[in-house]
Design a protein around this motif. Structure first.
Motif, PDB file in Angstrom:
ATOM      1  N   VAL A 173       0.871  -1.173   0.000  1.00 47.06           N
ATOM      2  CA  VAL A 173       0.000   0.000   0.000  1.00 47.06           C
ATOM      3  C   VAL A 173       0.905   1.219   0.000  1.00 47.06           C
ATOM      4  O   VAL A 173       1.907   1.238   0.709  1.00 47.06           O
ATOM      5  CB  VAL A 173      -0.910   0.002   1.240  1.00 47.06           C
ATOM      6  N   ARG A 174       0.581   2.237  -0.758  1.00 48.78           N
ATOM      7  CA  ARG A 174       1.431   3.426  -0.811  1.00 48.78           C
ATOM      8  C   ARG A 174       0.646   4.669  -0.444  1.00 48.78           C
ATOM      9  O   ARG A 174      -0.578   4.719  -0.533  1.00 48.78           O
ATOM     10  CB  ARG A 174       2.072   3.578  -2.187  1.00 48.78           C
ATOM     11  N   GLN A 175       1.396   5.671  -0.018  1.00 45.96           N
ATOM     12  CA  GLN A 175       0.796   6.945   0.335  1.00 45.96           C
ATOM     13  C   GLN A 175       1.739   8.071  -0.047  1.00 45.96           C
ATOM     14  O   GLN A 175       2.853   8.161   0.484  1.00 45.96           O
ATOM     15  CB  GLN A 175       0.453   7.017   1.818  1.00 45.96           C
ATOM     16  N   ALA A 176       1.301   8.911  -0.950  1.00 44.03           N
ATOM     17  CA  ALA A 176       2.047  10.102  -1.321  1.00 44.03           C
ATOM     18  C   ALA A 176       1.674  11.229  -0.369  1.00 44.03           C
ATOM     19  O   ALA A 176       0.593  11.213   0.225  1.00 44.03           O
ATOM     20  CB  ALA A 176       1.737  10.486  -2.760  1.00 44.03           C
ATOM     21  N   PRO A 177       2.545  12.225  -0.215  1.00 38.75           N
ATOM     22  CA  PRO A 177       2.244  13.326   0.706  1.00 38.75           C
ATOM     23  C   PRO A 177       0.915  13.994   0.381  1.00 38.75           C
ATOM     24  O   PRO A 177       0.647  14.336  -0.771  1.00 38.75           O
ATOM     25  CB  PRO A 177       3.416  14.290   0.487  1.00 38.75           C
ATOM     26  N   GLY A 178       0.067  14.137   1.392  1.00 32.14           N
ATOM     27  CA  GLY A 178      -1.209  14.794   1.211  1.00 32.14           C
ATOM     28  C   GLY A 178      -2.279  13.964   0.532  1.00 32.14           C
ATOM     29  O   GLY A 178      -3.376  14.466   0.269  1.00 32.14           O
ATOM     30  N   GLU A 179      -1.940  12.699   0.244  1.00 30.67           N
ATOM     31  CA  GLU A 179      -2.891  11.835  -0.453  1.00 30.67           C
ATOM     32  C   GLU A 179      -3.395  10.724   0.477  1.00 30.67           C
ATOM     33  O   GLU A 179      -2.799  10.442   1.516  1.00 30.67           O
ATOM     34  CB  GLU A 179      -2.236  11.205  -1.685  1.00 30.67           C
ATOM     35  N   ASP A 180      -4.489  10.098   0.075  1.00 38.29           N
ATOM     36  CA  ASP A 180      -5.008   8.945   0.806  1.00 38.29           C
ATOM     37  C   ASP A 180      -4.161   7.708   0.521  1.00 38.29           C
ATOM     38  O   ASP A 180      -3.378   7.673  -0.435  1.00 38.29           O
ATOM     39  CB  ASP A 180      -6.457   8.667   0.401  1.00 38.29           C
ATOM     40  N   LEU A 181      -4.353   6.706   1.345  1.00 36.21           N
ATOM     41  CA  LEU A 181      -3.718   5.410   1.080  1.00 36.21           C
ATOM     42  C   LEU A 181      -4.201   4.868  -0.255  1.00 36.21           C
ATOM     43  O   LEU A 181      -5.390   4.988  -0.593  1.00 36.21           O
ATOM     44  CB  LEU A 181      -4.076   4.404   2.166  1.00 36.21           C
TER      45      LEU A 181
ATOM     46  N   ALA B  63       6.195   7.686  -3.427  1.00 32.51           N
ATOM     47  CA  ALA B  63       5.334   7.567  -2.246  1.00 32.51           C
ATOM     48  C   ALA B  63       6.077   6.798  -1.163  1.00 32.51           C
ATOM     49  O   ALA B  63       7.151   6.233  -1.405  1.00 32.51           O
ATOM     50  CB  ALA B  63       4.044   6.825  -2.587  1.00 32.51           C
ATOM     51  N   MET B  64       5.479   6.779   0.020  1.00 32.28           N
ATOM     52  CA  MET B  64       5.910   5.845   1.052  1.00 32.28           C
ATOM     53  C   MET B  64       5.184   4.539   0.779  1.00 32.28           C
ATOM     54  O   MET B  64       3.949   4.525   0.669  1.00 32.28           O
ATOM     55  CB  MET B  64       5.561   6.371   2.436  1.00 32.28           C
ATOM     56  N   TYR B  65       5.935   3.451   0.690  1.00 31.93           N
ATOM     57  CA  TYR B  65       5.355   2.146   0.419  1.00 31.93           C
ATOM     58  C   TYR B  65       5.333   1.335   1.714  1.00 31.93           C
ATOM     59  O   TYR B  65       6.370   1.117   2.349  1.00 31.93           O
ATOM     60  CB  TYR B  65       6.160   1.421  -0.653  1.00 31.93           C
ATOM     61  N   HIS B  66       4.140   0.878   2.064  1.00 29.44           N
ATOM     62  CA  HIS B  66       3.941   0.101   3.277  1.00 29.44           C
ATOM     63  C   HIS B  66       3.577  -1.330   2.926  1.00 29.44           C
ATOM     64  O   HIS B  66       2.811  -1.575   1.997  1.00 29.44           O
ATOM     65  CB  HIS B  66       2.806   0.688   4.117  1.00 29.44           C
ATOM     66  N   CYS B  67       4.075  -2.233   3.728  1.00 29.52           N
ATOM     67  CA  CYS B  67       3.688  -3.626   3.678  1.00 29.52           C
ATOM     68  C   CYS B  67       2.587  -3.835   4.724  1.00 29.52           C
ATOM     69  O   CYS B  67       2.630  -3.227   5.801  1.00 29.52           O
ATOM     70  CB  CYS B  67       4.932  -4.456   4.011  1.00 29.52           C
ATOM     71  N   ALA B  68       1.610  -4.665   4.414  1.00 28.65           N
ATOM     72  CA  ALA B  68       0.518  -4.910   5.348  1.00 28.65           C
ATOM     73  C   ALA B  68       0.035  -6.345   5.196  1.00 28.65           C
ATOM     74  O   ALA B  68       0.231  -6.970   4.156  1.00 28.65           O
ATOM     75  CB  ALA B  68      -0.623  -3.932   5.094  1.00 28.65           C
ATOM     76  N   ALA B  69      -0.620  -6.829   6.239  1.00 26.57           N
ATOM     77  CA  ALA B  69      -1.133  -8.202   6.237  1.00 26.57           C
ATOM     78  C   ALA B  69      -2.591  -8.217   6.659  1.00 26.57           C
ATOM     79  O   ALA B  69      -2.991  -7.487   7.581  1.00 26.57           O
ATOM     80  CB  ALA B  69      -0.311  -9.075   7.181  1.00 26.57           C
ATOM     81  N   SER B  70      -3.359  -9.038   6.003  1.00 21.87           N
ATOM     82  CA  SER B  70      -4.768  -9.191   6.335  1.00 21.87           C
ATOM     83  C   SER B  70      -5.211 -10.608   5.999  1.00 21.87           C
ATOM     84  O   SER B  70      -4.747 -11.178   5.024  1.00 21.87           O
ATOM     85  CB  SER B  70      -5.611  -8.191   5.553  1.00 21.87           C
TER      86      SER B  70
END
Length: 126
Positions: A37-45, A92-99
């Motif tokens: 999942v990524r998030q750019a500054p000022g933007e939503d996930l 963007a900032m790239y995040h790893c996530a688990a679900s």
């Protein structure tokens, strides 16, 4: 301690490549869908990609199809994102996530995931 730790981000010229990694610990890695999942500054996930627990089903958001490839190694508790033909809009900032789940959503929140990493920064220069 249950955690996800991302690595592999950096700065690259447009058209270049990066490979992100996410190492999981303290959880039964093979029980989960793994996400990037990524998030750019000022933007939503923005959900980028996900892969099922067995590693044989992958989904991508339209903007990265044909350029990004997600994979996982359950023996190493690690998920990867190979990013090719990078564009400035991939920055963007790239995040790893688990679900445990793989719903189809138009918007995402951190609380939609069971585990969430702190992220690795990607910058693509034009």
């Amino acid at each position: 301690q249950r955690q996800l730790v991302e690595s592999g981000g950096g700065s690259v010229q447009a058209g270049g490549s990066l490979r992100l990694s996410c190492a999981a610990s303290g959880l039964t890695f093979s029980d989960y869908w793994m996400y990037w999942v990524r998030q750019a500054p000022g933007e939503d996930l923005e959900w980028v990609s996900r892969i099922n627990s067995g590693g044989y089903t992958a989904h991508y958001t339209d903007s990265v199809k044909g350029r990004f490839t997600i994979s996982r190694d359950n023996a190493k508790n690690t998920v990867y994102l190979q990013m090719n033909s990078l564009k400035p809009e991939d920055s963007a900032m790239y995040h790893c996530a688990a679900s445990p789940y793989a719903p189809w959503r138009t918007t995402w929140r951190v609380s939609d995931f069971r585990y969430w990493g702190q992220g690795t920064q990607v910058f693509v220069a034009s």
